[in-house]
Design an enzyme around this catalytic site. Structure first.
Site: not given
Ligand code: AGP
Length: 603
Positions: A2, A31, A77, A103-104, A475, A479, A482, A498, A598
């Protein structure tokens, strides 16, 4: 994760403090953005507005409020408790004397909630944060510092909090443990935030609280107390904040801006590598250890960067290297030698799982090297050494420039450390071609956009690749998932027969990443197998790959003079653009996709 924000000004001069607080919160929405709230004190009473949805939903509430002198706010969040106004922050105690944002994660909140109930105090929300609020109010007998000390001492878990109390109309109290919180002071205002980039000033004196320290903040001073309640002098650091970093500029989304920033960032990383005489000094800690094993720890895109570079470490440094997902590793007992070097990769430096895994490794008395993008983040404070990727703040939840900066920094490190000078020079001689490839790619987005429009009509995708193109495909698949919410999965191309090939039909698109010269022939055969089962294929491949062009339904050609070493970077950027343009067609919230944040600061 958050975001919390607070600001305070001299009451006679305070202007639009609630709007300033909301503006700070809006910069923290990356966040978390499922609910928001703001609080202040007006005529000796707590004033509070909360809403589900984004911060801008609060704008209507504060149009006609009087000029108040302080405000605290929160963008959430959801962790404990569903997304609802009741669970939104700020939280107040039963007597509505204090208001708190957090936050936490309070790990022992259930136990504390029970104790409160035994004392006749009933929480109305489902959150751990309200338990903390009620606990502080329970211990408050007039001295807030003492109440905070007592309450926080009972807390297990992480917190960054800001709170106000009606008895102290000119003060904001704050504290933190294992969660980011910074207090910034400029001429007329003092602000506090989860992230320095939310501050409105350009140059600010910053105070970073150590764990369990408590700050009492008025418009003119910040008084810090240590865990025992004794005043503590704090060293200020000067922050230079570039407001452009938080602006989209001419781009419609932060993600597209950050995709295009990768070109300059690559050149900066290479120039730093080639000209930085004290790079050897900076990485001396790696050199000094008799490292006989490398353990890379990360999550998400950072994990994929680690996977790509791990095979390069083994090839060029001949050091056995394993890459582990942090959320798994933290509950496993890896077989590590006493000369294992752990490398933690994290853009935010706040990812709870990565921090948890790193703490376990440190408990084994092993050195931890952090690769991070955020100065002062928790990871950089617990790691033995940190190398910053200097990618600039990454605002879009979907990682692009940070991923590529992590990859590039790690690759340049490997080149710096390898003794295979022949291979090193061959790779370094490719740098100009890489820069040209970046120019080419970022000036040919229209073709990718056209392909994205066509393939956005499909619902299921395979991403396949061989060798380092497999983690690159992972990766690329992340993308797409997400930001478009479409089902996609990555496989090693050779693995299709397989099992996964059973899924191939005319509705499942295979996106092939053919950027690995060494295995080009092999992936071509894999594509023939898919084609013969009527699977649509979109191939990203080196210019001139005639056979692939004949097999695939569509191809996007990338330069064919790239060394396999650099293909993951270029192909990743091509697939970032592909995912971006598909998301445009799907009309999703590209910079703040549903359910995501994020940085995932909770388990
Ligand atoms: C990547 O597009 C995502 N937002 C997510 O997988 C991110 O890479 C992951 O949460 C790790 O975050 P960090 O690099 O801040 O540890």
């Amino acid at each position: 994760m958050c975001g919390i924000f607070g600001c305070i000004e001299e009451s006679s001069k305070a202007k639009k403090i609630l709007i300033k607080c909301l503006n700070g919160l809006k910069k923290l929405e990356y966040r978390g953005y499922d609910s928001a709230g703001i609080a202040s004190i007006e005529n000796g009473r707590i004033l509070q507005y909360k809403t589900t949805g984004k911060v801008h939903s609060l704008d209507k509430n504060i149009i006609n409020t009087k000029d108040l002198s302080l405000a605290i706010g929160h963008t959430r969040w959801a962790t404990h408790g569903a997304i609802s106004e009741k669970n939104a922050h700020p939280h107040t105690d039963t007597s509505k004397s204090l208001s708190l944002v957090h936050n936490g994660i309070i790990e022992n909140y259930k136990e504390l909630q029970y104790e409160l109930k035994q004392n006749g105090i009933h929480c109305i929300s489902d959150t751990d944060s309200e338990v903390l609020t009620q606990l502080i109010a329970y211990y408050f007998k007039g001295n807030m510092i003492k109440a905070l000390q007592t309450a926080l001492d009972k807390i297990e878990g992480s917190f960054a909090i800001a709170l106000i109390h009606k008895d102290f109309p000119d003060t904001i109290f704050a504290s933190s443990r294992d969660a980011p919180l910074v207090i910034g002071k400029s001429k007329n205002t003092i602000q506090l935030s989860s992230d320095v980039h939310a501050f409105s000033g350009k140059t600010m004196k910053a105070t970073f609280l150590a764990d369990n320290e408590i700050a009492s903040i008025t418009h003119k001073e910040i008084t810090v107390y240590n865990e025992e309640g004794k005043k503590k002098e704090k060293e200020d650091s000067v922050l230079h904040i570039d407001p452009k970093q938080h602006s989209k500029g001419p781009y419609p989304h932060f993600m597209l801006k950050e995709i295009f920033e990768q070109k300059i960032n690559f050149s900066k990383s290479v120039d730093t590598f080639l000209t930085n005489d004290n790079l050897h000094h900076e990485i001396r800690p790696i050199l000094e250890t008799n490292t006989d094993q490398i353990l890379i720890i990360a999550c998400g895109s950072s994990y994929h960067a680690g996977l790509i570079v791990s095979s390069m470490i083994e090839e060029l440094l001949s050091i056995p290297t394993q890459v582990r997902i942090a959320s798994e590793l933290r509950y496993q007992s890896p077989a590590l030698t006493k000369n294992t070097l752990a490398i933690a990769i994290s853009q935010s430096g706040e990812t709870c799982d990565t921090l948890g895994a790193v703490k376990n490794i440190k408990n084994k008395k092993l050195p931890v090297f952090a690769i991070c993008n955020v100065k002062g983040s928790t990871l950089t404070r617990i790691a033995d050494h940190t190398l910053y990727i200097d990618a600039g703040p990454e605002i879009s939840v979907c990682s692009t420039k940070a991923f590529s900066a992590q990859l590039t920094l790690l690759q340049l490190l490997v080149l710096h450390l390898t003794k295979d000078n022949l291979k090193k020079n061959i790779i370094l001689s490719n740098l100009t071609s890489v820069k040209h490839a970046l120019d080419y790619l970022l000036s040919h987005t229209a073709k990718i956009e056209k392909l994205a429009k066509k393939y956005s009509l499909y619902e299921k995708f395979f991403f396949i690749g061989r060798d380092v193109m497999y983690p690159t495909a992972m990766e690329a698949s992340l993308k797409l998932k997400e930001i478009t919410y479409l089902m996609s999965i990555a496989y090693p191309a050779g693995e299709m027969k397989h099992g996964p090939i059973a899924l191939i039909d005319s509705k499942l698109v295979t996106i092939a990443l053919c950027g690995n010269e060494k295995t080009l022939g092999k992936i071509t055969s894999n594509l023939i197998e898919i084609k013969s089962r009527n699977g649509p294929i979109l191939a990203f491949c080196p210019k001139g790959s005639k056979e692939i062009e004949e097999i695939a339904d569509d191809t996007f050609f990338l330069p064919n003079n790239l060394d396999d070493f650099f293909s993951p970077l270029i192909y990743s950027i091509a697939l970032q653009l592909f995912a971006y343009f598909v998301a445009i067609e799907k009309k999703t919230d590209i910079d703040q996709p549903r359910n995501l944040a994020k940085s995932v600061t909770v388990e």
